[in-house]
Design an enzyme around this catalytic site. Structure first.
Site, short mmCIF file in Angstrom:
data_model
loop_
_atom_site.label_atom_id
_atom_site.label_comp_id
_atom_site.label_asym_id
_atom_site.label_seq_id
_atom_site.Cartn_x
_atom_site.Cartn_y
_atom_site.Cartn_z
CG ASP A 7 -1.84 1.18 1.28
OD1 ASP A 7 -2.19 1.70 0.21
OD2 ASP A 7 -2.22 1.60 2.39
CD GLU A 67 -5.34 0.58 -2.07
OE1 GLU A 67 -6.18 -0.20 -1.59
OE2 GLU A 67 -4.90 1.58 -1.47
CG ASP A 140 -0.26 3.27 5.89
OD1 ASP A 140 -1.02 3.66 5.00
OD2 ASP A 140 0.25 4.02 6.75
#
Length: 179
Positions: A7, A67, A140
């Site tokens: 992420d 992502e 995160d």
């Protein structure tokens, strides 16, 4: 097979490694890379790259999932996030890992069944799926684990057929289309 989910962020980048082999997902490692408090964005990008290369070298993942940035109101923030994603992807590509990208909605839907799930719901499901109730993951890190699990779910349900649109599906499956 070990999957590294990332992420990316311009201040913090989460990573999570899971092993979905045998039908049970196992947590390999997970953490958040806290970036130096500097206005020098290229330095932060190098930190992301270097830290992820170290993670890849230490754990030897087989696949990499990241992502994709969502569209926001601030173009500068989007540029920084896109650059962070690129730094993460380059770390994987320079270690010859295949790279997959997922939208936040795809990740949430894969892990919780709801593409609009909250961060709290995602975190709860991560702890449940990985049998890690005694651990609390930073947002995160939880997101990175969700990305890795999403990729594992995609691989588990991939029947090998991929279509670029309705026309390619019809061309490949004429017997399934009625007029």
């Amino acid at each position: 097979m070990i999957i590294l989910g990332v992420d990316p962020g311009s201040r913090a980048t989460g990573y999570g490694l899971v092993d979905p082999s045998g039908g049970d997902e196992h947590l390999v490692a997970a953490d958040t890379i806290r970036l130096a408090d500097t206005d020098d964005h290229p330095t932060r990008l190098k930190q992301i790259y270097d830290a992820l290369v170290d993670v890849i070298d230490a754990h030897g993942p087989d696949e990499f999932a990241v992502e994709m940035p969502v569209y926001g109101q601030n173009p500068q923030s989007m540029l920084k996030l896109g650059r962070a994603q690129a730094a993460a992807m380059m770390a994987a590509l320079n270690r010859d890992l295949p790279v997959a990208q997922y939208t936040p909605k795809e990740v949430k839907k894969s892990v919780t069944g709801n593409g609009n799930a909250s961060k709290k719901q995602v975190g709860f499901m991560i702890e449940s799926i990985l049998s890690a109730r005694e651990q609390t993951f930073a947002h995160d890190t939880a997101d990175a684990l969700a990305i890795a699990l999403c990729h594992g779910n995609r691989d588990a349900h991939d029947d090998g057929d991929s279509y670029t649109g309705w026309a390619s599906f019809v061309d490949a499956n004429p017997d399934r289309v009625s007029e």
